[in-house]
Write a protein that holds these residues in place. Structure first.
Motif, short mmCIF file in Angstrom:
data_model
loop_
_atom_site.label_atom_id
_atom_site.label_comp_id
_atom_site.label_asym_id
_atom_site.label_seq_id
_atom_site.Cartn_x
_atom_site.Cartn_y
_atom_site.Cartn_z
N GLY A 82 0.82 -1.20 0.00
CA GLY A 82 0.00 0.00 0.00
C GLY A 82 0.85 1.25 0.00
N ASP A 83 0.36 2.27 -0.67
CA ASP A 83 1.11 3.52 -0.68
C ASP A 83 0.22 4.73 -0.44
OD1 ASP A 83 -0.23 3.48 -3.07
OD2 ASP A 83 1.51 3.86 -4.32
N VAL A 84 -1.00 4.49 0.08
CA VAL A 84 -1.92 5.58 0.37
C VAL A 84 -2.67 5.30 1.67
CG1 VAL A 84 -3.89 6.93 -0.49
CG2 VAL A 84 -2.25 5.98 -2.11
N ARG A 86 2.12 7.93 0.29
CA ARG A 86 3.31 7.60 1.07
C ARG A 86 4.34 8.73 1.01
NH1 ARG A 86 5.69 3.13 3.15
NH2 ARG A 86 4.17 1.74 2.20
N VAL A 87 4.54 9.29 -0.17
CA VAL A 87 5.51 10.37 -0.33
C VAL A 87 5.16 11.56 0.56
CG1 VAL A 87 6.44 12.06 -1.97
CG2 VAL A 87 6.18 9.67 -2.65
N MET A 88 3.89 11.98 0.52
CA MET A 88 3.47 13.12 1.34
C MET A 88 3.48 12.76 2.82
SD MET A 88 2.77 16.27 1.44
CE MET A 88 2.57 16.65 -0.28
N PHE A 89 3.07 11.54 3.15
CA PHE A 89 3.06 11.06 4.53
C PHE A 89 4.46 11.19 5.13
CE2 PHE A 89 2.56 7.74 7.82
CZ PHE A 89 1.26 7.99 8.26
N GLU A 90 5.46 10.75 4.38
CA GLU A 90 6.84 10.82 4.87
C GLU A 90 7.38 12.25 4.83
OE1 GLU A 90 8.84 7.82 2.55
OE2 GLU A 90 7.90 6.20 3.70
N LYS A 91 7.01 13.01 3.80
CA LYS A 91 7.46 14.40 3.70
C LYS A 91 6.96 15.22 4.88
CE LYS A 91 7.50 18.30 0.50
NZ LYS A 91 7.09 18.76 -0.83
N LEU A 92 5.74 14.96 5.33
CA LEU A 92 5.17 15.65 6.49
C LEU A 92 5.70 15.10 7.82
CD1 LEU A 92 1.47 15.92 5.27
CD2 LEU A 92 3.13 17.79 5.47
N GLY A 93 6.46 14.01 7.76
CA GLY A 93 7.00 13.40 8.97
C GLY A 93 5.97 12.64 9.78
N LEU A 94 4.85 12.30 9.15
CA LEU A 94 3.79 11.61 9.88
C LEU A 94 4.19 10.21 10.32
CD1 LEU A 94 0.69 12.75 7.79
CD2 LEU A 94 1.55 13.69 9.94
#
Length: 85
Positions: A2-4, A59-67
Motif C-alpha cells: 500500500g502507498d496511500v 506515502r511520499v506526502m506522509f513521509e514528507k510531512l513526517g507523519l
C-alpha cells in the motif's frame, strides 16, 4: 503493497479478508495506515458499500510531512489475522 492512507469523508465500506466481510467502516474511519507506518502488506480488501468520498495521503506526502515518525495507530482487532472480533 500500500502507498496511500485513506480517511472516509462520507459513505460506508466493508472490510473483507479472503472474501469474508469482517468489519464495516463509516465516515471518520480510516484504512491503509499499516502499510505506511509499519511497511506491512495490505491484509484486507476495502469495498464501497455506498457512494464513498475519501481524503487521502500518499506515502511520499506522509513521509514528507513526517507523519511516519509522529503518528501511531492502534492495531484494530476487526481485521487482525482475519478473525472476527
Amino acid at each position: 503493497e500500500g502507498d496511500v492512507f485513506y480517511v472516509i469523508k462520507s459513505g460506508n465500506c466493508t472490510v473483507e479478508i479472503d472474501g469474508t466481510a469482517v468489519a464495516e467502516l463509516k465516515a471518520g474511519d480510516y484504512f491503509g495506515e499499516n502499510a505506511l507506518l509499519r511497511n506491512e502488506p495490505r491484509i484486507a480488501t476495502i469495498r464501497a458499500a455506498s457512494r464513498v468520498e475519501t481524503l487521502n495521503v500518499t506515502r511520499v506526502m506522509f513521509e514528507k510531512l513526517g507523519l511516519n515518525a509522529k503518528l501511531e495507530f492502534p492495531k484494530r482487532g476487526a481485521v487482525a489475522c482475519g478473525a472476527l472480533v
